[in-house]
Structure formats: C-alpha cells, structure tokens
Design an enzyme around this catalytic site. Structure first.
Site, PDB file in Angstrom:
ATOM      1  N   THR A  13      48.219  21.026  -8.836  1.00 32.59           N
ATOM      2  CA  THR A  13      47.341  22.160  -8.513  1.00 32.59           C
ATOM      3  C   THR A  13      47.548  22.613  -7.070  1.00 32.59           C
ATOM      4  O   THR A  13      47.845  23.784  -6.799  1.00 32.59           O
ATOM      5  CB  THR A  13      45.861  21.746  -8.718  1.00 32.59           C
ATOM      6  N   VAL A  14      47.381  21.686  -6.120  1.00 29.09           N
ATOM      7  CA  VAL A  14      47.428  22.073  -4.703  1.00 29.09           C
ATOM      8  C   VAL A  14      48.875  22.323  -4.258  1.00 29.09           C
ATOM      9  O   VAL A  14      49.161  23.310  -3.570  1.00 29.09           O
ATOM     10  CB  VAL A  14      46.747  21.004  -3.810  1.00 29.09           C
ATOM     11  N   ARG A  45      56.611  13.912 -10.599  1.00 31.00           N
ATOM     12  CA  ARG A  45      57.029  12.892 -11.571  1.00 31.00           C
ATOM     13  C   ARG A  45      57.942  13.494 -12.623  1.00 31.00           C
ATOM     14  O   ARG A  45      58.988  12.963 -12.950  1.00 31.00           O
ATOM     15  CB  ARG A  45      55.788  12.329 -12.281  1.00 31.00           C
ATOM     16  N   GLY A 134      37.509  21.724   0.723  1.00 36.16           N
ATOM     17  CA  GLY A 134      38.521  22.654   0.197  1.00 36.16           C
ATOM     18  C   GLY A 134      38.976  23.644   1.254  1.00 36.16           C
ATOM     19  O   GLY A 134      39.577  23.267   2.266  1.00 36.16           O
ATOM     20  N   LYS A 205      34.496  12.082   1.572  1.00 36.31           N
ATOM     21  CA  LYS A 205      34.420  13.211   2.511  1.00 36.31           C
ATOM     22  C   LYS A 205      33.365  12.970   3.588  1.00 36.31           C
ATOM     23  O   LYS A 205      33.570  13.293   4.762  1.00 36.31           O
ATOM     24  CB  LYS A 205      34.118  14.490   1.735  1.00 36.31           C
TER      25      LYS A 205
HETATM   26  P1  NDP Z   1      47.507  17.050  -9.328  1.00 34.20           P
HETATM   27  O1  NDP Z   1      47.254  15.887 -10.225  1.00 34.20           O
HETATM   28  O2  NDP Z   1      47.380  18.413  -9.873  1.00 34.20           O
HETATM   29  O3  NDP Z   1      48.970  16.898  -8.694  1.00 34.20           O
HETATM   30  C1  NDP Z   1      49.502  15.675  -8.294  1.00 34.20           C
HETATM   31  C2  NDP Z   1      51.008  15.829  -8.116  1.00 34.20           C
HETATM   32  O4  NDP Z   1      51.532  14.586  -7.670  1.00 34.20           O
HETATM   33  C3  NDP Z   1      51.747  16.190  -9.415  1.00 34.20           C
HETATM   34  O5  NDP Z   1      52.753  17.134  -9.149  1.00 34.20           O
HETATM   35  C4  NDP Z   1      52.363  14.874  -9.865  1.00 34.20           C
HETATM   36  O6  NDP Z   1      53.592  15.029 -10.566  1.00 34.20           O
HETATM   37  C5  NDP Z   1      52.600  14.174  -8.540  1.00 34.20           C
HETATM   38  N1  NDP Z   1      52.519  12.727  -8.711  1.00 34.20           N
HETATM   39  C6  NDP Z   1      51.476  12.030  -9.169  1.00 34.20           C
HETATM   40  N2  NDP Z   1      51.782  10.711  -9.211  1.00 34.20           N
HETATM   41  C7  NDP Z   1      53.048  10.610  -8.788  1.00 34.20           C
HETATM   42  C8  NDP Z   1      53.940   9.522  -8.639  1.00 34.20           C
HETATM   43  N3  NDP Z   1      53.575   8.277  -8.952  1.00 34.20           N
HETATM   44  N4  NDP Z   1      55.188   9.765  -8.164  1.00 34.20           N
HETATM   45  C9  NDP Z   1      55.569  11.031  -7.842  1.00 34.20           C
HETATM   46  N5  NDP Z   1      54.744  12.113  -7.963  1.00 34.20           N
HETATM   47  C10 NDP Z   1      53.523  11.894  -8.436  1.00 34.20           C
HETATM   48  O7  NDP Z   1      46.552  16.840  -8.075  1.00 34.20           O
HETATM   49  P2  NDP Z   1      45.933  17.958  -7.112  1.00 34.20           P
HETATM   50  O8  NDP Z   1      46.973  18.900  -6.700  1.00 34.20           O
HETATM   51  O9  NDP Z   1      44.675  18.471  -7.706  1.00 34.20           O
HETATM   52  O10 NDP Z   1      45.466  17.051  -5.856  1.00 34.20           O
HETATM   53  C11 NDP Z   1      46.397  16.584  -4.907  1.00 34.20           C
HETATM   54  C12 NDP Z   1      45.623  16.006  -3.723  1.00 34.20           C
HETATM   55  O11 NDP Z   1      44.811  17.025  -3.144  1.00 34.20           O
HETATM   56  C13 NDP Z   1      44.649  14.869  -4.082  1.00 34.20           C
HETATM   57  O12 NDP Z   1      44.598  13.963  -3.028  1.00 34.20           O
HETATM   58  C14 NDP Z   1      43.312  15.595  -4.225  1.00 34.20           C
HETATM   59  O13 NDP Z   1      42.213  14.740  -3.995  1.00 34.20           O
HETATM   60  C15 NDP Z   1      43.442  16.604  -3.107  1.00 34.20           C
HETATM   61  N6  NDP Z   1      42.613  17.790  -3.234  1.00 34.20           N
HETATM   62  C16 NDP Z   1      42.584  18.491  -4.407  1.00 34.20           C
HETATM   63  C17 NDP Z   1      41.842  19.648  -4.501  1.00 34.20           C
HETATM   64  C18 NDP Z   1      41.774  20.447  -5.748  1.00 34.20           C
HETATM   65  O14 NDP Z   1      41.010  21.419  -5.797  1.00 34.20           O
HETATM   66  N7  NDP Z   1      42.540  20.107  -6.784  1.00 34.20           N
HETATM   67  C19 NDP Z   1      41.058  20.137  -3.350  1.00 34.20           C
HETATM   68  C20 NDP Z   1      41.170  19.328  -2.151  1.00 34.20           C
HETATM   69  C21 NDP Z   1      41.915  18.203  -2.115  1.00 34.20           C
HETATM   70  P3  NDP Z   1      53.628  15.708 -12.021  1.00 34.20           P
HETATM   71  O15 NDP Z   1      53.149  17.133 -11.800  1.00 34.20           O
HETATM   72  O16 NDP Z   1      55.041  15.669 -12.438  1.00 34.20           O
HETATM   73  O17 NDP Z   1      52.689  14.915 -12.876  1.00 34.20           O
HETATM   74  N1  HSE Z   2      37.584  17.158  -6.807  1.00 34.46           N
HETATM   75  C1  HSE Z   2      37.248  17.733  -5.568  1.00 34.46           C
HETATM   76  C2  HSE Z   2      36.005  18.582  -5.719  1.00 34.46           C
HETATM   77  C3  HSE Z   2      38.396  18.562  -5.051  1.00 34.46           C
HETATM   78  O1  HSE Z   2      35.678  18.952  -6.861  1.00 34.46           O
HETATM   79  O2  HSE Z   2      35.365  18.888  -4.726  1.00 34.46           O
HETATM   80  C4  HSE Z   2      38.164  19.091  -3.654  1.00 34.46           C
HETATM   81  O3  HSE Z   2      38.151  18.063  -2.721  1.00 34.46           O
END
Ligand code: NDP
Ligand code: HSE
Length: 436
Positions: A13-14, A45, A134, A205
């Site tokens: 997502t991010v 992955r 966020g 947080k």
């Molecule tokens: P996602 O699960 O959408 O993305 C995670 C990514 O990491 C994927 O591309 C995945 O690969 C890759 N990944 C996961 N495990 C492995 C591994 N073992 N080896 C290599 N690559 C790996 O997570 P988000 O983007 O939602 O979140 C990412 C970070 O941002 C987290 O720390 C989350 O807490 C933080 N965050 C998220 C927010 C949100 O709104 N979503 C807001 C603020 C912070 P693949 O795609 O191939 O599975």
């Molecule tokens: N899972 C978190 C939330 C993402 O819903 O606030 C942003 O940190």
C-alpha cells in the site's frame, strides 16, 4: 546535481503510493530538495504481482538484502513492516552508512532506542514521520515547531482503522467485522489487524509521541493499552445522551510524579473538536506551556497520505546529506545524552473521570448503596442516567458519570459495587476526559 538514490523495501500500500507520489510530483520535489529523488532498486516478496504504480527504471528484486547492500543506494526506505526482518534490514542499512526512512511504528516503538544509538554512531539519520498520524506532520510539529515549549499533555486519535470502525458503527449501525474488512481492503489496517482494534498500534504511536514530547526513552512496554472491541452500541447511545462521544484515544500527560501513558476508549464532550474527528481521519491535541492547546488533523492511514509523510522525510534527508551529523535535529527531539528518566506511572496512578454502566435489580435503595460506596471513597457524581428498561427486563440499567479521581480509588469502589447482591452483570468502566 545528481539525484539522491533510494532503495525501497516493500511495494505494498505505502510503497506503491510513494512510487506514484515521487513520479507525479518529481518537479516540485526537485525544486524543494535542490535535487531529484530517484528510486533505483526495490524489493517485494512476489515479483509477479501487479502493482498500482509504474516501476519503469527501478531494478526489482525479491532479495531485500540486495537493496540495503547496494553501494549506489544512499537512503533505504523501509516499508515492509514488522519488527523481525525490518529490524535486521534497517540495522544493516545503518551499518552500511545509509540513511533510513521508515513508516514502521512498531519497529521504532520497540527498537528505536537501539536503532537511533547505532544511527548516531554511524552519523546517519533515521526518519519516521509517517509512523504516527499517517499524513499529519505531527512528528515535525512536536519535535521542531514546539521546541520552545514544555509539553504538558497530548491526546490523540491515532489509529485510522479504529476510528473508521467506531464512526461507521455509530453513524450507519454497521457491524464491527464488516467495517474492519472494508478498512483492510482500503489498505488502512495493519498486516495483523488485531494491532488496530486492540490498541497495540496506537500504543506504538503513543510511545513515539511521548518520547519526543517529554524527552524520555521509548518505553512501549509501559503503555497501558485497551482496544475498542468491548465498546457496545448501548454505551455509545448512553454517551450521546449525556452529551459525549466515545473515541479511542492515546493520552500522554505529565504529572508531578511522572508520566501517564495510556491508550483506551474515552468519553469526550461532543462539542470538542476531537469528538468530531471521524472516519479514517486522525487528530492530535498537544498542549504546550507557552502556546497553549494546538490541534493537528488529517488522514491517519492510506497509500498517498502516508506517502506524503514518507516523501517529506526523503526531502529532509536529501537536504541533510551535507549537514554535519552533530547539527541535525535529534531523532527523539532532545539531545541523546539529555533524555530524562521520568518514571512512567502505573495506570492505578492515572487521574480520570469515569463512565460506569451497571445493571442492578430494580428495587429501592440500590442506587443509594452505590452512591454511598462512591461517596465513602471521595468520588463525586456528576450525572446519573437511568435508561428506559426493555419491557421484559428484570433489572435496571444505571449509568453514572463521576468527577476525576485516581484510578486505584475507582477500582476499589468498583470492587465494592460488584460485591453487592443487587448487581446482575459485570460493570463497564470507560474513562472520561474533558480535554480542557
Ligand atoms: P503492505 O502489507 O501493503 O506492504 C508490505 C510490503 O512489504 C509488500 O510489498 C510485501 O511484498 C513486502 N514484504 C512483506 N514481507 C516481506 C518479506 N519477508 N520480504 C520481502 N518483502 C516483504 O503494508 P503497508 O504498505 O500497508 O505498510 C508498510 C509499513 O507502513 C508498515 O510498517 C505499516 O505499519 C506502515 N504504515 C502503513 C500505513 C497504511 O495506511 N497502510 C500508514 C502508516 C504506516 P509483497 O507485496 O510481494 O507481498
Ligand atoms: N493501521 C494504521 C491505522 C495505519 O489504521 O492507523 C496508519 O498508521
């Protein structure tokens, strides 16, 4: 000037949001940073998966260590999540002399002390604006813009998923599970959504916010944490009748004896701005001794709002590349050798008002007994509500709002009330904050 070269870990997502924002706003970003910012290598992955961004010009790999070991990469952007592999990769990046940007609040809350010490020793920066709130620039606001203040307290809605669930349940009467799956499909929820609904994500947080507000080390294990899973429609309705809304808050407050750190559902007066922060929006109210109350509001989760904060960090780090490491903004706002050892208080020492909801046999004298128990412990009652019982009900619902009191006194009173024969169900206790 050569563009700054970034290695991206994670294309979820991010990660995908960051790729899109960097491409769309490339000119604006270059004008601000003084040079371009280019992702040269990225890992995920599953490389066969369709991504919601254009990956042209980026070398892809399924081996994240190739990213952190790439000599061309100057900044490693960690967007994998979790505290296992992510920690190892971040440490390796730092050891390789690379700057790090991360959105990973779990990683910072649990391992930040170690990570920042290693980064300082290596003269590199670890930036984490997206870890809290966020898209709201709350880290920068507290760490830099409020640095003339002694922070007295802060209170915030700091989990977008939880606030989205509470809002949809209240406004549309939707089911908890149904709203949670929508939050997951919108990319708001954590990989393990119990972190959102049980308050763990908000506690991560709050750990970070308290550290930069009070200049204390990160102490996640000292945060008192309750989630939103036990909030009932009945309590939401009772709160509304009393002129309150139930919000899931993270609260950090300086007391003479130490710091209160707590995450829990909270009744707040409905006229407060924080009570009207709905959906995925987050807001943090920070009170400084000089400025008074300040409020920061914006989207708390989602691809591009989070990317907004991540890209701002990339710009900051790009600007800092030539700055003497000793003159950079300290990771936790205060100089590392000036962190205070203020104790974090146990929840029993927190001071709060309370909403009590109990069911008791519908007979004379019961309410008088309850008020006597509270009165004997010096607990004043602010309001009593006796909602209309259902026709078939054999017992009565009683709702009491108290004045502020130390939690240990309230727990003692609750034990005594629970021992009364007339009480027919375990009592519900929700803290109440006026946020004045
Ligand atoms: P996602 O699960 O959408 O993305 C995670 C990514 O990491 C994927 O591309 C995945 O690969 C890759 N990944 C996961 N495990 C492995 C591994 N073992 N080896 C290599 N690559 C790996 O997570 P988000 O983007 O939602 O979140 C990412 C970070 O941002 C987290 O720390 C989350 O807490 C933080 N965050 C998220 C927010 C949100 O709104 N979503 C807001 C603020 C912070 P693949 O795609 O191939 O599975
Ligand atoms: N899972 C978190 C939330 C993402 O819903 O606030 C942003 O940190």
């Amino acid at each position: 000037m050569e563009p700054v070269k970034v290695g991206l870990l994670g294309l979820g997502t991010v990660g995908s949001g960051v790729v899109r924002v960097l491409a769309r706003n490339a000119d604006e970003i270059q004008r601000r940073a003084g040079r371009g910012i280019r992702i040269v290598r990225a890992s995920a992955r599953d490389l066969t998966r369709e991504r919601d961004c254009d990956l042209g010009g980026i070398t892809l790999t399924s081996q994240p260590y190739e990213v952190v070991d790439d000599p061309e990469v100057q900044i490693v952007l960690e967007l994998i999540g979790g505290t296992g592999l992510a920690r190892e990769l971040v440490m390796r990046a730092i050891d390789n002399g690379k700057h790090v940007v991360t959105a990973n609040k779990a990683l910072i809350a649990l391992h930040g002390n170690e990570i920042f010490a290693r980064a300082s020793a290596q003269g590199v920066t670890v930036a984490f604006e997206a870890a809290v709130g966020g898209g709201i620039p709350i880290i920068k606001a507290i760490r830099e813009a409020l640095s003339g203040n002694t922070i007295e307290w802060l209170a915030g809605i700091i989990n977008g998923t939880g606030n989205f669930i509470l809002t949809e349940m209240r406004d549309k009467g939707r089911d908890f599970e149904d709203v949670l799956s929508e939050a997951q499909s919108l990319g708001y929820a954590e990989a393990d959504p119990t972190f959102d609904v049980e308050g763990v994500d908000a506690a991560h947080k709050l750990t970070i916010l308290a550290s930069i507000a009070f200049g204390i080390p990160l102490q996640f294990d000292r945060v008192y944490t309750e989630g939103i899973t036990r909030i009932t429609r009945e309590d939401v309705g009772n709160a509304a009748e009393l002129g309150y809304r139930i919000k899931h808050l993270g609260i950090a407050r300086r007391q003479p004896e130490g710091i209160e750190l707590r995450v829990h559902p909270t009744l707040i007066p409905e006229r407060r701005l924080l009570a009207n922060v709905d959906g995925v929006m987050n807001a943090v109210l920070v009170r400084g001794d000089a400025v008074g109350p300040t409020l920061y509001y914006g989207p708390g989760a989602g691809a591009e709002p989070t990317a907004s904060a991540v890209v701002a960090d990339l710009v900051d780090v790009a600007r800092d590349l030539t700055v003497d490491p000793n003159n950079r903004v300290p990771h936790l706002a205060f100089q590392p050798d000036a962190l205070a050892d203020l104790p974090v208080l146990p929840i029993e020492e927190a001071i709060s008002a309370y909403y009590l909801h109990l069911r008791a046999a519908d007979r004379p004298g019961v309410l008088a007994d309850i008020t006597r128990i509270l009165g004997e412990r010096g607990i004043s009652i602010e309001a009593v509500l006796q909602p209309q019982p259902a026709e078939e009900a054999e017992d009565a619902s009683i709702v009491i709002l108290t004045a502020p009191v130390r939690e240990s006194h309230m727990n003692d009173a609750i034990e005594a009330i629970q021992r009364m024969d007339a009480i027919t169900m375990p009592l519900t206790k929700i803290r109440v904050e006026s946020l004045k």
